[in-house]
Design a protein around this motif. Structure first.
Motif, mmCIF file in Angstrom:
data_model
loop_
_atom_site.group_PDB
_atom_site.id
_atom_site.type_symbol
_atom_site.label_atom_id
_atom_site.label_comp_id
_atom_site.label_asym_id
_atom_site.label_seq_id
_atom_site.Cartn_x
_atom_site.Cartn_y
_atom_site.Cartn_z
ATOM 1 N N GLU A 97 25.893 13.291 -1.054
ATOM 2 C CA GLU A 97 25.505 11.994 -0.501
ATOM 3 C C GLU A 97 24.167 12.063 0.226
ATOM 4 O OE1 GLU A 97 28.603 10.450 1.924
ATOM 5 O OE2 GLU A 97 29.905 9.927 0.228
ATOM 6 N N CYS A 98 23.370 13.094 -0.158
ATOM 7 C CA CYS A 98 22.028 13.250 0.431
ATOM 8 C C CYS A 98 22.086 13.238 1.959
ATOM 9 C CB CYS A 98 21.088 12.155 -0.080
ATOM 10 S SG CYS A 98 20.834 12.175 -1.868
ATOM 11 N N LYS A 99 23.015 14.019 2.525
ATOM 12 C CA LYS A 99 23.170 14.072 3.969
ATOM 13 C C LYS A 99 22.027 14.815 4.650
ATOM 14 C CE LYS A 99 27.187 12.007 4.494
ATOM 15 N NZ LYS A 99 27.358 10.791 5.307
ATOM 16 N N PHE A 100 21.353 15.710 3.896
ATOM 17 C CA PHE A 100 20.295 16.509 4.508
ATOM 18 C C PHE A 100 18.945 15.886 4.158
ATOM 19 C CE2 PHE A 100 23.859 19.581 3.722
ATOM 20 C CZ PHE A 100 24.292 19.628 5.037
ATOM 21 N N ASP A 101 18.088 16.617 3.462
ATOM 22 C CA ASP A 101 16.799 16.037 3.114
ATOM 23 C C ASP A 101 17.015 14.862 2.156
ATOM 24 O OD1 ASP A 101 16.038 18.189 4.541
ATOM 25 O OD2 ASP A 101 14.999 19.243 2.917
ATOM 26 N N HIS A 102 16.250 13.756 2.352
ATOM 27 C CA HIS A 102 16.445 12.584 1.487
ATOM 28 C C HIS A 102 15.304 11.581 1.670
ATOM 29 C CE1 HIS A 102 18.352 11.358 5.337
ATOM 30 N NE2 HIS A 102 17.741 10.203 5.045
ATOM 31 N N ILE A 103 15.276 10.613 0.757
ATOM 32 C CA ILE A 103 14.406 9.432 0.857
ATOM 33 C C ILE A 103 15.334 8.207 0.916
ATOM 34 C CG2 ILE A 103 12.701 8.001 -0.302
ATOM 35 C CD1 ILE A 103 11.589 10.471 -1.607
ATOM 36 N N GLU A 104 15.121 7.337 1.877
ATOM 37 C CA GLU A 104 15.912 6.113 2.032
ATOM 38 C C GLU A 104 14.996 4.907 1.887
ATOM 39 O OE1 GLU A 104 18.895 6.020 5.224
ATOM 40 O OE2 GLU A 104 18.026 4.065 5.803
ATOM 41 N N VAL A 105 15.394 3.963 1.030
ATOM 42 C CA VAL A 105 14.589 2.757 0.759
ATOM 43 C C VAL A 105 15.422 1.526 1.127
ATOM 44 C CG1 VAL A 105 13.282 1.453 -0.948
ATOM 45 C CG2 VAL A 105 13.417 3.964 -1.113
ATOM 46 N N ARG A 106 14.838 0.608 1.913
ATOM 47 C CA ARG A 106 15.504 -0.631 2.331
ATOM 48 C C ARG A 106 14.644 -1.837 1.957
ATOM 49 N NH1 ARG A 106 19.889 -0.230 5.886
ATOM 50 N NH2 ARG A 106 20.389 1.923 6.491
ATOM 51 N N ASP A 107 15.338 -2.942 1.660
ATOM 52 C CA ASP A 107 14.694 -4.177 1.202
ATOM 53 C C ASP A 107 14.374 -5.054 2.416
ATOM 54 O OD1 ASP A 107 13.687 -6.178 -0.323
ATOM 55 O OD2 ASP A 107 15.620 -6.888 -1.096
ATOM 56 N N GLY A 108 13.268 -4.764 3.053
ATOM 57 C CA GLY A 108 12.868 -5.516 4.240
ATOM 58 C C GLY A 108 11.975 -4.694 5.122
ATOM 59 N N PRO A 109 11.607 -5.234 6.291
ATOM 60 C CA PRO A 109 10.659 -4.516 7.147
ATOM 61 C C PRO A 109 11.310 -3.646 8.210
ATOM 62 C CG PRO A 109 10.875 -6.769 7.900
ATOM 63 C CD PRO A 109 11.794 -6.650 6.714
ATOM 64 N N ALA B 148 13.480 15.383 6.565
ATOM 65 C CA ALA B 148 13.649 16.808 6.201
ATOM 66 C C ALA B 148 14.234 17.539 7.398
ATOM 67 C CB ALA B 148 12.313 17.426 5.808
ATOM 68 N N ASP B 149 15.308 18.273 7.148
ATOM 69 C CA ASP B 149 15.919 19.055 8.235
ATOM 70 C C ASP B 149 15.183 20.383 8.401
ATOM 71 O OD1 ASP B 149 16.737 20.576 6.114
ATOM 72 O OD2 ASP B 149 18.857 20.032 6.263
ATOM 73 N N GLY B 150 15.814 21.354 9.049
ATOM 74 C CA GLY B 150 15.125 22.599 9.360
ATOM 75 C C GLY B 150 15.239 23.682 8.305
ATOM 76 N N GLU B 151 15.865 23.402 7.155
ATOM 77 C CA GLU B 151 16.077 24.464 6.174
ATOM 78 C C GLU B 151 15.771 23.957 4.766
ATOM 79 O OE1 GLU B 151 20.079 25.713 6.640
ATOM 80 O OE2 GLU B 151 19.797 26.518 8.671
ATOM 81 N N LEU B 152 15.481 24.919 3.837
ATOM 82 C CA LEU B 152 15.359 24.675 2.399
ATOM 83 C C LEU B 152 14.381 23.540 2.080
ATOM 84 C CD1 LEU B 152 19.104 24.998 1.355
ATOM 85 C CD2 LEU B 152 17.313 26.749 1.271
ATOM 86 N N GLU B 153 13.098 23.805 2.234
ATOM 87 C CA GLU B 153 12.082 22.822 1.901
ATOM 88 C C GLU B 153 11.784 22.843 0.410
ATOM 89 O OE1 GLU B 153 11.645 25.207 4.186
ATOM 90 O OE2 GLU B 153 12.095 24.015 5.979
#
Length: 512
Positions: A93-105, A137-142
């Protein structure tokens, strides 16, 4: 010039740069078309732009959070594409590193999706003018990170209205301890006509070391819940989209407390929403401890003393307007302008004039009747009350009247003789000898007195009173007018209403 204006309208700005590398890496600035490399690069064009993760195409650093907000021009939407070279640490569920996109400002706008792993996300299209994107991005696995492209497309909701006409420049500058921001300023100051679409901004600058509190006094959106057509937005610190504090397009607008001394109010309304309106009170305040010339609002606000009891609630709670009844009564006269004072004075004069006229009319009406009748008789009639009656003898005109008067005189004389004789003492020891010798007793009446009694006794007592009454009538009649007594004129006396009953009795006596 057109290119520059379109760039301003379709400006795409990074919202928030938070976090830092564990080594405390400092920000590094690239050329004018890009932002800092701490959250990647961002190149903007009139038709779109490109932004990347930090250090792209190399691995992004750990412990990093970047937020990007893309804003399109009115009646446009945003299309977002991710390049094929894409890699973000995978997780459930992309709990760690992720990109989140929302429809609005905003970060609470409806979410479109959260992405991670090795497969790049599909094309994303906004429903309106804004997209909110966060990279974490969290502290591990870049990993390598991402590169995203975006462009603007016409909004299908406005395809029937066509392309939006160029918007007029509409900006206002305000400041001070307090002030009113309202939509009617747009037309009053000639920024736009009543039929043009507007995108206006009010820049509010507080005094040094002060912040701003905003309270809505009036608010109504013509097309409520349609943010694409009309809204009121509040920015804290600048007019950039990353400083957007609140946005209102429904039926309710809440008060806003800013954390800086620069606030920006923005109103957007298309051609069919120009009836939308708002009125907002801004108040500059400082945090406690309060200075000597300030008032403590009991809500961590210190406002200027001039704002206390001014008729407006400048505090969050109305502490500044409590216990102000006496002061407001005193200020009521001060608030009267020349115009209102003139209106009150003229109204008072008109009322006074009407009252005087009504009193004069009431007084004049009975006097007119009295004056008309006053000329019909002699003024000496009114002297009866103040002067004693004056009696004079005169001879009435006409032979009949003369004979009647002579008979009345004889009868009156005989009556008094009889009265005197009857009042004498019957017995001699009650009377003096002189009185008896002169007048005689009741038994020793003279022949003349006897003849008089003989003439009087057959007559009843009642007729003897009538001559006296007629005598009185004549005397009273002579007393009303000196002229009438001298000339023996009695015809004009009949017009006096107060002696009408006496005249009628006299007429009867004359007829007899």
């Amino acid at each position: 010039l057109m290119h520059i204006s379109l760039s301003v309208v379709a400006s795409l700005i990074i919202l928030h740069l938070s976090g830092a590398t564990k080594k405390g890496t400092e920000k590094q600035t690239t050329s004018e078309g890009q932002k800092t490399v701490q959250c990647g690069t961002w190149t903007k064009y009139a038709e779109g732009g490109i932004f990347t993760s930090p250090n792209y195409p190399n691995k992004y650093p750990p412990d990093r959070e970047c937020v990007y907000i893309i804003e399109a021009a009115p009646r446009q939407c945003i299309e977002l594409h991710f390049d094929e070279k894409y890699s973000i640490e995978p997780s459930w569920e992309c709990k760690f590193d992720h990109i989140e996109v929302r429809d609005g400002p905003f970060g609470f706008s409806p979410i479109i999706g959260r992405f991670c792993g090795q497969q790049n996300p599909p094309m994303i299209k906004s429903s309106g003018r804004f997209l909110w994107i966060k990279f974490f991005a969290d502290g591990e696995l870049e990993s390598v990170g991402f590169s995203a492209r975006y462009n603007f497309t016409p909004d299908p909701d406005f395809k029937d209205l066509g392309v939006l006409k160029p918007l007029p420049v509409c900006e206002f500058e305000m400041g001070g301890p307090e002030g009113i921001v309202e939509s009617v300023q747009i037309v009053k100051e000639g920024k736009a006509s009543e039929t043009e679409a507007v995108d206006c901004k009010w820049f509010i600058r507080a005094p040094p070391r002060s912040k701003i509190y905003l309270r809505f006094l009036d608010y109504e959106m013509q097309n409520s819940n349609e943010c694409k057509r009309n809204f009121v937005a509040v920015y804290d610190g600048s007019s950039s989209v990353e400083d957007l504090k609140a946005k209102f397009c429904s039926t309710v607008a809440n008060d806003v407390m800013l954390r800086t001394g620069l606030g920006v109010i923005r109103m957007w309304a298309d051609e069919g929403s120009r009836s939308s309106r708002f009125q907002m009170l801004f108040t500059s305040f400082q945090e406690p401890p309060c200075e000597a010339n300030t008032f403590f609002c009991h809500s961590n606000m210190c406002i200027n003393n001039t704002l206390v009891c001014n008729g407006l609630q400048n505090c969050v709670y109305p502490w500044d307007e409590n216990h102000c009844k006496e002061k407001r009564k005193a200020n009521l006269l001060d608030q009267l302008t020349n115009t209102s004072g003139t209106i009150i004075g003229v109204s008072s004069c008109i009322v006074i004039i009407l009252i005087v006229i009504s009193v004069i009319v009431q007084i004049k009406q009975p006097r007119k009747k009295f004056v008309q009748r006053k000329t019909d008789f002699d003024q000496t009639v009114f002297q009866e009350v103040f002067e004693p009656p004056h009696y004079e003898l005169c001879t009435l005109r006409g032979t009949g009247t003369t004979a009647d008067l002579a008979d009345v005189a004889d009868d009156f004389e005989n009556y008094h003789k009889l009265r005197r004789s009857s009042s004498k003492c019957i017995h001699d020891h009650h009377c003096g000898s002189q009185v008896s010798s002169i007048k005689g007793s009741r038994s020793n009446l003279s022949t003349r007195d006897a003849s008089v009694l003989t003439e009087i006794q057959p007559q009843p007592v009642k007729p003897l009173i009538q001559p006296m009454n007629r005598r009185n009538i004549l005397v009273m009649k002579h007393s009303y007018s000196q002229d009438a007594a001298d000339a023996c004129e009695i015809d004009e006396i009949e017009e006096v209403p107060t002696t009408s009953h006496r005249l009628s009795r006299h007429d009867k006596a004359v007829q007899r």
